[in-house]
Design an enzyme around this catalytic site. Structure first.
Site, PDB file in Angstrom:
ATOM      1  N   CYS A 189      39.694  35.100  39.434  1.00 49.38           N
ATOM      2  CA  CYS A 189      39.946  34.177  40.544  1.00 49.38           C
ATOM      3  C   CYS A 189      38.946  33.015  40.506  1.00 49.38           C
ATOM      4  CB  CYS A 189      39.831  34.947  41.866  1.00 49.38           C
ATOM      5  SG  CYS A 189      39.973  33.893  43.309  1.00 49.38           S
ATOM      6  N   ASP A 231      32.433  37.515  58.002  1.00 52.96           N
ATOM      7  CA  ASP A 231      32.330  37.567  56.543  1.00 52.96           C
ATOM      8  C   ASP A 231      31.249  38.498  55.991  1.00 52.96           C
ATOM      9  OD1 ASP A 231      33.309  36.705  53.984  1.00 52.96           O
ATOM     10  OD2 ASP A 231      31.473  35.552  53.752  1.00 52.96           O
TER      11      ASP A 231
HETATM   12  C1  B12 Z   1      34.829  39.702  48.342  1.00 54.64           C
HETATM   13  C2  B12 Z   1      35.618  38.600  49.031  1.00 54.64           C
HETATM   14  C3  B12 Z   1      36.261  37.672  48.213  1.00 54.64           C
HETATM   15  C4  B12 Z   1      36.413  37.860  46.715  1.00 54.64           C
HETATM   16  C5  B12 Z   1      37.532  38.903  46.458  1.00 54.64           C
HETATM   17  C6  B12 Z   1      38.814  38.583  47.248  1.00 54.64           C
HETATM   18  C7  B12 Z   1      39.747  39.762  47.441  1.00 54.64           C
HETATM   19  N1  B12 Z   1      41.017  39.464  47.582  1.00 54.64           N
HETATM   20  O1  B12 Z   1      39.311  40.894  47.458  1.00 54.64           O
HETATM   21  C8  B12 Z   1      36.709  36.410  46.225  1.00 54.64           C
HETATM   22  C9  B12 Z   1      35.387  35.725  45.896  1.00 54.64           C
HETATM   23  C10 B12 Z   1      37.648  36.292  45.026  1.00 54.64           C
HETATM   24  C11 B12 Z   1      37.277  35.807  47.514  1.00 54.64           C
HETATM   25  C12 B12 Z   1      38.128  34.721  47.532  1.00 54.64           C
HETATM   26  C13 B12 Z   1      38.637  34.157  48.686  1.00 54.64           C
HETATM   27  N2  B12 Z   1      38.283  34.470  49.957  1.00 54.64           N
HETATM   28 CO1  B12 Z   1      37.135  35.988  50.431  1.00 54.64          CO
HETATM   29  N3  B12 Z   1      36.222  37.526  51.061  1.00 54.64           N
HETATM   30  C14 B12 Z   1      35.695  38.532  50.440  1.00 54.64           C
HETATM   31  C15 B12 Z   1      35.125  39.543  51.459  1.00 54.64           C
HETATM   32  C16 B12 Z   1      33.607  39.321  51.580  1.00 54.64           C
HETATM   33  C17 B12 Z   1      35.419  41.015  51.136  1.00 54.64           C
HETATM   34  C18 B12 Z   1      36.881  41.283  50.744  1.00 54.64           C
HETATM   35  C19 B12 Z   1      37.054  42.655  50.158  1.00 54.64           C
HETATM   36  O2  B12 Z   1      36.592  43.638  50.709  1.00 54.64           O
HETATM   37  N4  B12 Z   1      37.733  42.717  49.022  1.00 54.64           N
HETATM   38  C20 B12 Z   1      38.084  43.982  48.420  1.00 54.64           C
HETATM   39  C21 B12 Z   1      39.596  44.112  48.552  1.00 54.64           C
HETATM   40  C22 B12 Z   1      40.111  45.389  47.843  1.00 54.64           C
HETATM   41  O3  B12 Z   1      39.789  44.241  49.945  1.00 54.64           O
HETATM   42  P1  B12 Z   1      40.689  43.219  50.796  1.00 54.64           P
HETATM   43  O4  B12 Z   1      40.750  41.886  50.168  1.00 54.64           O
HETATM   44  O5  B12 Z   1      40.244  43.270  52.208  1.00 54.64           O
HETATM   45  O6  B12 Z   1      42.053  43.909  50.522  1.00 54.64           O
HETATM   46  C23 B12 Z   1      42.697  44.742  51.394  1.00 54.64           C
HETATM   47  C24 B12 Z   1      44.189  44.541  51.175  1.00 54.64           C
HETATM   48  O7  B12 Z   1      44.461  43.947  49.934  1.00 54.64           O
HETATM   49  C25 B12 Z   1      44.691  45.910  51.384  1.00 54.64           C
HETATM   50  N5  B12 Z   1      45.518  46.485  50.368  1.00 54.64           N
HETATM   51  C26 B12 Z   1      45.203  46.886  49.160  1.00 54.64           C
HETATM   52  N6  B12 Z   1      46.232  47.505  48.597  1.00 54.64           N
HETATM   53  C27 B12 Z   1      47.215  47.497  49.499  1.00 54.64           C
HETATM   54  C28 B12 Z   1      48.496  48.002  49.434  1.00 54.64           C
HETATM   55  C29 B12 Z   1      49.338  47.825  50.536  1.00 54.64           C
HETATM   56  C30 B12 Z   1      50.693  48.388  50.444  1.00 54.64           C
HETATM   57  C31 B12 Z   1      48.876  47.118  51.699  1.00 54.64           C
HETATM   58  C32 B12 Z   1      49.763  46.875  52.875  1.00 54.64           C
HETATM   59  C33 B12 Z   1      47.582  46.626  51.749  1.00 54.64           C
HETATM   60  C34 B12 Z   1      46.772  46.847  50.627  1.00 54.64           C
HETATM   61  O8  B12 Z   1      43.613  46.808  51.538  1.00 54.64           O
HETATM   62  C35 B12 Z   1      42.450  46.203  51.025  1.00 54.64           C
HETATM   63  C36 B12 Z   1      41.229  46.896  51.624  1.00 54.64           C
HETATM   64  O9  B12 Z   1      41.211  46.808  53.074  1.00 54.64           O
HETATM   65  C37 B12 Z   1      35.898  39.119  52.766  1.00 54.64           C
HETATM   66  C38 B12 Z   1      35.137  39.338  54.070  1.00 54.64           C
HETATM   67  C39 B12 Z   1      35.188  40.783  54.533  1.00 54.64           C
HETATM   68  N7  B12 Z   1      34.061  41.283  54.994  1.00 54.64           N
HETATM   69  O10 B12 Z   1      36.223  41.429  54.483  1.00 54.64           O
HETATM   70  C40 B12 Z   1      36.199  37.619  52.514  1.00 54.64           C
HETATM   71  C41 B12 Z   1      37.544  37.074  52.997  1.00 54.64           C
HETATM   72  C42 B12 Z   1      38.604  38.072  52.598  1.00 54.64           C
HETATM   73  N8  B12 Z   1      37.718  35.857  52.204  1.00 54.64           N
HETATM   74  C43 B12 Z   1      38.317  34.899  52.819  1.00 54.64           C
HETATM   75  C44 B12 Z   1      38.712  33.662  52.232  1.00 54.64           C
HETATM   76  C45 B12 Z   1      39.045  32.530  53.176  1.00 54.64           C
HETATM   77  C46 B12 Z   1      38.787  33.526  50.832  1.00 54.64           C
HETATM   78  C47 B12 Z   1      39.434  32.376  50.029  1.00 54.64           C
HETATM   79  C48 B12 Z   1      40.711  31.804  50.641  1.00 54.64           C
HETATM   80  C49 B12 Z   1      38.388  31.237  49.828  1.00 54.64           C
HETATM   81  C50 B12 Z   1      38.848  30.126  48.916  1.00 54.64           C
HETATM   82  N9  B12 Z   1      39.656  29.184  49.379  1.00 54.64           N
HETATM   83  O11 B12 Z   1      38.463  30.061  47.781  1.00 54.64           O
HETATM   84  C51 B12 Z   1      39.699  33.085  48.666  1.00 54.64           C
HETATM   85  C52 B12 Z   1      41.090  33.746  48.643  1.00 54.64           C
HETATM   86  C53 B12 Z   1      41.408  34.472  47.369  1.00 54.64           C
HETATM   87  C54 B12 Z   1      42.352  35.659  47.650  1.00 54.64           C
HETATM   88  N10 B12 Z   1      43.628  35.491  47.378  1.00 54.64           N
HETATM   89  O12 B12 Z   1      41.876  36.688  48.147  1.00 54.64           O
HETATM   90  C55 B12 Z   1      38.657  35.290  54.258  1.00 54.64           C
HETATM   91  C56 B12 Z   1      40.161  35.610  54.356  1.00 54.64           C
HETATM   92  C57 B12 Z   1      40.798  35.228  55.685  1.00 54.64           C
HETATM   93  C58 B12 Z   1      42.252  35.608  55.718  1.00 54.64           C
HETATM   94  N11 B12 Z   1      42.994  34.902  56.579  1.00 54.64           N
HETATM   95  O13 B12 Z   1      42.712  36.487  55.024  1.00 54.64           O
HETATM   96  C59 B12 Z   1      37.704  36.551  54.472  1.00 54.64           C
HETATM   97  C60 B12 Z   1      38.269  37.628  55.401  1.00 54.64           C
HETATM   98  C61 B12 Z   1      36.384  36.001  55.065  1.00 54.64           C
HETATM   99  C62 B12 Z   1      36.511  35.667  56.549  1.00 54.64           C
HETATM  100  N12 B12 Z   1      35.726  36.282  57.413  1.00 54.64           N
HETATM  101  O14 B12 Z   1      37.331  34.888  56.980  1.00 54.64           O
HETATM  102  N13 B12 Z   1      36.866  36.515  48.614  1.00 54.64           N
HETATM  103  S1  SF4 Z   2      42.544  31.503  41.491  1.00 53.97           S
HETATM  104 FE1  SF4 Z   2      44.459  32.440  42.083  1.00 53.97          FE
HETATM  105  S2  SF4 Z   2      43.889  34.164  43.422  1.00 53.97           S
HETATM  106 FE2  SF4 Z   2      42.109  32.836  43.264  1.00 53.97          FE
HETATM  107  S3  SF4 Z   2      42.285  31.508  45.067  1.00 53.97           S
HETATM  108 FE3  SF4 Z   2      43.255  30.419  43.313  1.00 53.97          FE
HETATM  109  S4  SF4 Z   2      45.405  30.957  43.425  1.00 53.97           S
HETATM  110 FE4  SF4 Z   2      44.315  32.401  44.759  1.00 53.97          FE
END
Ligand code: B12
Ligand code: SF4
Ligand code: SF4
Length: 316
Positions: A211, A130
């Protein structure tokens, strides 16, 4: 350099208790532009560290100097039916935070894997969960552990998405796993439709500022009234976009990790539980849980908002 076989690494990861394991390469992120767009649109809200770390997040190799590959694992935290929010609860806590903080539990287990890699030929083995500026979901996808769903979660075809992603960066030249290559969301949109605050801008793009996980854990002020009114009783995190996913409903099995089992404390039926304690008491009881991040004042705010919000899950 002696290199352990992939089968031996899998066996050790399984012995430790991880439900899936694979090897990722460390080339630059393929999603760098998506990250830049996300940040430029302000979708990270007050999480300024994501802006500061963007360059590093796009180049995971830089996270551990000298690393050549990453062993990526999934830790299952899925809650059994009797540990889910129940009627009569005044507020809800997301499944991932119902026991001991995973940053401690999963890191401890990753350190065992790192030590094993060192004993089996690695000169370097650094565990991350994380906190590192690395794209964990993308690394897990590369390691063949699933696909990134429309709700942005990494979904494993057998274990669903109630998993934490951990990795050990190593100097071992391991053969990379085969990514799944296909997205199994199909025409489903259940997560997008069910989100209480309608936080998804489009599939795969989350507006974190809407969120409930962000609003209850990362955000410091009072949530905007229109979002507070839709907080659906959640006082820490939110499970909705995971719970409605068919891959969790059909395939996920409850975790067997004791540390993740629901604690009785705090009593979720008591809306005043945090009002009745001071900082010292809060730290004594919750320092080793995720609740420490928002802290006592944050949890008081969250419970006030949660208790005042109508339960969307109870709307017929
Ligand atoms: C910041 C963060 C959050 C933020 C933002 C979440 C988000 N979706 O970005 C907040 C606080 C909202 C959050 C919430 C949650 N989080 Co969080 N979070 C993080 C963190 C620290 C960084 C994520 C990040 O870089 N976000 C920026 C976005 C742009 O990047 P991304 O989510 O990785 O998205 C990628 C894809 O969406 C993809 N993508 C984008 N566009 C496209 C288009 C196509 C076509 C494709 C294929 C892919 C794609 O590329 C992006 C960049 O690599 C990670 C840990 C880490 N170091 O990665 C944990 C992490 C993602 N979180 C985690 C968890 C468990 C949660 C929650 C479930 C907790 C909860 N129950 O409340 C929720 C889930 C909400 C959700 N639907 O995402 C886990 C997810 C595990 C998994 N199986 O996916 C992580 C990986 C932590 C861990 N080590 O386990 N989180
Ligand atoms: S608020 Fe929406 S995006 Fe965030 S964890 Fe709940 S259902 Fe997922
Ligand atoms: S609920 Fe449907 S669209 Fe959303 S992640 Fe799961 S399978 Fe994909």
């Amino acid at each position: 350099m002696r290199v352990p076989s992939i089968a031996a690494i899998h066996a050790e990861a399984t012995r430790i208790g991880f439900v899936a394991c694979g090897v990722a390469t460390l080339e630059p992120s393929r999603r760098g532009e998506a990250l830049d767009r996300w940040l430029a649109h302000g979708l990270a809200g007050t999480m300024r560290y994501l802006h500061r770390q963007a360059k590093k997040r796009k180049s995971p190799a830089g996270a551990t100097k000298g690393a050549r590959t990453a062993v990526v694992v999934l830790e299952n935290y899925a809650a059994p039916a009797d540990e889910r929010p129940a009627p009569g609860d005044a507020f809800k806590i997301a499944a991932y935070a119902r026991g001991t903080d995973y940053h401690m539990v999963t890191l401890a287990r990753l350190l065992v894997l790192a030590e094993w890699l060192k004993a089996n030929g690695a000169g370097l083995a650094h565990a991350w969960v994380d906190h590192a500026p690395i794209p964990e979901r993308e690394l897990a996808e590369r390691a063949g552990l699933g696909w990134i769903g429309k709700n942005t979660m990494l979904i494993h075809p057998q274990h669903g998405s109630s998993t934490f992603i951990g990795s050990v960066f190593t100097d071992l030249d391991l053969a990379p796993s085969q990514p799944l290559g296909t997205d199994h969301c199909g025409s489903c949109t259940r997560c997008l439709d069910a989100c209480p605050t309608q936080a998804f801008v489009e599939p795969l793009v989350l507006d974190a500022t809407k969120c409930l996980s962000y609003l209850t854990i990362e955000y410091r002020g009072n949530p905007p009234p229109e979002l507070a009114a839709r907080s659906d009783g959640w006082a820490f995190g939110c499970d909705v976009c995971n719970d409605v996913c068919p891959w969790n409903i059909k395939f996920a099995t409850p975790t067997t990790i004791e540390d993740f089992a629901t604690r009785r404390d705090p009593d979720r039926r008591d809306a005043r539980v945090f009002e009745q304690m001071n900082e010292t008491e809060f730290n004594r009881r919750f320092a080793d849980t995720g609740l420490a991040r928002p802290g006592l004042e944050g949890m008081r705010r969250n419970v006030r908002v949660a208790v005042a919000s109508p339960r969307l899950d109870q709307v017929p």
